[in-house]
Design a protein around this motif. Structure first.
Motif, mmCIF file in Angstrom:
data_model
loop_
_atom_site.group_PDB
_atom_site.id
_atom_site.type_symbol
_atom_site.label_atom_id
_atom_site.label_comp_id
_atom_site.label_asym_id
_atom_site.label_seq_id
_atom_site.Cartn_x
_atom_site.Cartn_y
_atom_site.Cartn_z
ATOM 1 N N GLY A 17 0.813 -1.206 0.000
ATOM 2 C CA GLY A 17 0.000 0.000 0.000
ATOM 3 C C GLY A 17 0.847 1.256 0.000
ATOM 4 O O GLY A 17 2.059 1.214 -0.205
ATOM 5 N N PRO A 18 0.241 2.430 0.261
ATOM 6 C CA PRO A 18 0.980 3.695 0.223
ATOM 7 C C PRO A 18 1.968 3.812 1.380
ATOM 8 O O PRO A 18 1.691 3.403 2.504
ATOM 9 N N LYS A 19 3.126 4.354 1.069
ATOM 10 C CA LYS A 19 4.158 4.587 2.078
ATOM 11 C C LYS A 19 4.703 5.989 1.903
ATOM 12 O O LYS A 19 5.073 6.387 0.807
ATOM 13 N N GLU A 20 4.733 6.736 2.986
ATOM 14 C CA GLU A 20 5.184 8.117 2.919
ATOM 15 C C GLU A 20 6.711 8.177 2.935
ATOM 16 O O GLU A 20 7.361 7.532 3.749
ATOM 17 N N LYS A 21 7.272 8.956 2.007
ATOM 18 C CA LYS A 21 8.708 9.150 1.934
ATOM 19 C C LYS A 21 8.998 10.641 1.992
ATOM 20 O O LYS A 21 8.330 11.438 1.336
ATOM 21 N N LYS A 22 9.989 11.019 2.789
ATOM 22 C CA LYS A 22 10.334 12.429 2.933
ATOM 23 C C LYS A 22 11.585 12.754 2.122
ATOM 24 O O LYS A 22 12.558 12.002 2.125
ATOM 25 N N ARG A 23 11.524 13.887 1.439
ATOM 26 C CA ARG A 23 12.642 14.321 0.605
ATOM 27 C C ARG A 23 13.012 15.749 0.981
ATOM 28 O O ARG A 23 12.144 16.625 1.059
ATOM 29 N N ASP A 24 14.288 15.984 1.246
ATOM 30 C CA ASP A 24 14.750 17.315 1.632
ATOM 31 C C ASP A 24 14.795 18.231 0.412
ATOM 32 O O ASP A 24 15.420 17.902 -0.603
ATOM 33 N N ILE A 25 14.132 19.382 0.531
ATOM 34 C CA ILE A 25 14.105 20.366 -0.554
ATOM 35 C C ILE A 25 14.651 21.695 -0.042
ATOM 36 O O ILE A 25 14.291 22.144 1.051
ATOM 37 N N CYS A 26 15.539 22.296 -0.828
ATOM 38 C CA CYS A 26 16.073 23.619 -0.508
ATOM 39 C C CYS A 26 15.793 24.552 -1.680
ATOM 40 O O CYS A 26 16.059 24.186 -2.829
ATOM 41 N N TYR A 27 15.261 25.725 -1.408
ATOM 42 C CA TYR A 27 15.052 26.666 -2.509
ATOM 43 C C TYR A 27 15.731 27.998 -2.218
ATOM 44 O O TYR A 27 15.727 28.491 -1.093
ATOM 45 N N ALA A 28 16.345 28.539 -3.268
ATOM 46 C CA ALA A 28 17.216 29.703 -3.143
ATOM 47 C C ALA A 28 16.431 31.002 -3.194
ATOM 48 O O ALA A 28 15.297 31.056 -3.675
#
Length: 454
Positions: free
Chosen positions: A65-76
């Motif tokens: 089923g669905p699994k949450e994944k976290k991704r680090d995002i940086c914006y300038a």
């Protein structure tokens, strides 16, 4: 295209415009071209911290089923973004010339501006090559924490090699330092400083502001509590306009080494960011040794480690695809029976949209339906909520090029959604494939979900 022509181009200007709020006021390349194109200005430029947050993505698996994944995002910041885009253009021109000389134009296909193709074309090329070179071996895989583990010293070496210098010019070095010894400021902290909640409404309010902090507030709060610098000698931020290109620059030497080895055997090597595929015609026991040599070449690069759970090996012959991971020590439970690459699945016989991609589409569609049903299809003010947006986002009615006749007799065309992508893929691969198999009954599924009382 010259530097000045690029700075004045409509595409560059539009790409540099962003609606989010940052530590500086909104600006774009049209306004900053005269500043960012002077190296001495960049040498003295003070880069703002990136704003950092974790983006939550739903990874769908048919079994779990669905699994949450976290991704680090940086914006300038806006001015920094313009600088990164300009230097991305400068390096990109050098990169395109370099890969042409090295015979790598069709190898690294992500973050390119000169190929004018997309994932559909890349996947089709790979699968056609597999079918045309039966029997053959196929290796697919990716790298563990790719962007997070890029070695700074090695990156600088590749940067110097690309532009043909032994030491980076001062302006290039300033940009290099800003993406290696970068600093971040948490989005959640900025929301709190502005008395806003960390939710969609809070973020929308923050981005409607002129700046996330006034210059006085920025100065008063610029301390270790809020600003965190990358303490490591590896890793670059995901989300900056130059990060993707730098990842390609980082891989220049190993891409050439692997491609030379593969093409000597009449094979194919393609890499999309940290995902890659190698196809080698079966010429006997040496083929297996070459695949092992390729693994060694990847693992010899500073910061690169093949992800063991995602590295798979197959043998293809006469529409039969056999997982031969046991020859390379892949555990039994990790042996898939089909090839997944760039959102498509090839089982040896037909091509289809990858199940994980379809799962994400249906998960979002059902989530949207659930929200509509939870509200009783009424807004807080008692007005009826139309299903128009649901169908525009998740049905063929919203697909680009799909035309419907409304009750008033007017013709309306869809603006584009996931089904648009499916239709393009089906057209490119051909109707004999199973591209649209997973979406054929999507309209019935939407209707049943809306009518479901459960």
């Amino acid at each position: 295209m010259t530097n000045q022509e690029w700075l004045a181009s409509k595409a560059a200007i539009e790409k540099s415009r962003r609606s989010y709020a940052h530590f500086d006021c909104r600006t774009d390349i049209a306004q900053q071209g005269a500043y960012i194109s002077v190296p001495q200005n960049i040498e003295r430029h003070g880069f703002y911290p990136f704003i950092h947050y974790q983006k939550k993505q739903v990874k769908f698996n048919k079994e779990t089923g669905p699994k949450e994944k976290k991704r680090d995002i940086c914006y300038a910041s806006h001015i920094d973004r313009c600088i990164y885009q300009y230097y991305c253009f400068l390096l990109g021109d050098d990169y395109n010339q370099r890969v042409a000389r090295d015979g790598l134009s069709k190898v690294a296909v992500a973050y390119r501006t000169d190929l004018h193709e997309n994932n559909i074309h890349f996947a089709k090329r790979v699968i056609h090559f597999i079918r045309s070179n039966s029997p053959c071996y196929v290796m697919i895989g990716d790298f563990t924490g790719f962007f997070d583990h890029l070695d700074h010293r090695y990156l600088k070496q590749q940067w110097c090699s690309l532009i043909g210098v032994s030491k980076l010019p001062k302006d290039h070095y300033k940009v290099f330092r800003s993406v290696t010894h970068y600093s971040t400021w948490e989005l959640s902290d900025l929301l709190a400083l502005n008395g806003l909640k960390n939710n969609r409404e809070g973020r929308r309010t923050l981005n409607s502001m002129l700046r996330v902090l006034t210059p006085e507030e920025y100065k008063a709060n610029s301390n270790r509590e809020h600003i965190r610098q990358n303490p490591d000698v590896f890793g670059i931020p995901q989300g900056s306009p130059i990060s993707g290109l730098l990842a390609n620059v980082y891989m220049l030497e190993v891409d050439k080494a692997v491609n030379d080895l593969v093409t000597e055997q009449g094979g194919l090597y393609m890499r999309y960011s940290d995902d890659f595929i190698v196809v080698l015609p079966d010429t006997g026991s040496m083929t297996l040794q070459i695949l092992k040599d390729i693994s060694d070449k990847f693992n010899s690069v500073p910061g690169l480690t093949l992800e063991p759970n995602k590295t798979q090996y197959f043998r293809y012959e006469n529409t039969q695809l056999e997982n031969c991971g046991s020859l390379f020590g892949v555990p039994l439970e990790g042996r898939k029976r089909f090839i997944n690459f760039l959102g498509f699945t090839f089982d040896g016989n037909t091509v289809s949209i990858r199940m994980k991609t379809l799962g994400k589409y249906y998960y979002r569609m059902y989530s949207k339906v659930k929200t509509i049903r939870k509200s009783g299809q009424c807004s807080p003010t008692g007005k009826h909520i139309s299903n128009k947006n649901l169908y525009a986002l998740y049905s063929i009615k919203g697909a680009k090029g799909y035309r419907i006749t409304q009750k008033n007799g007017k013709i309306k065309s869809g603006s584009g959604n996931f089904l648009s992508y499916v239709r393009r893929a089906e057209k490119e691969f051909g109707a004999h494939e199973s591209i649209a198999r997973g979406t054929k009954n999507h309209m019935a599924k939407i209707r049943r979900a809306l009518e479901d009382d459960g």
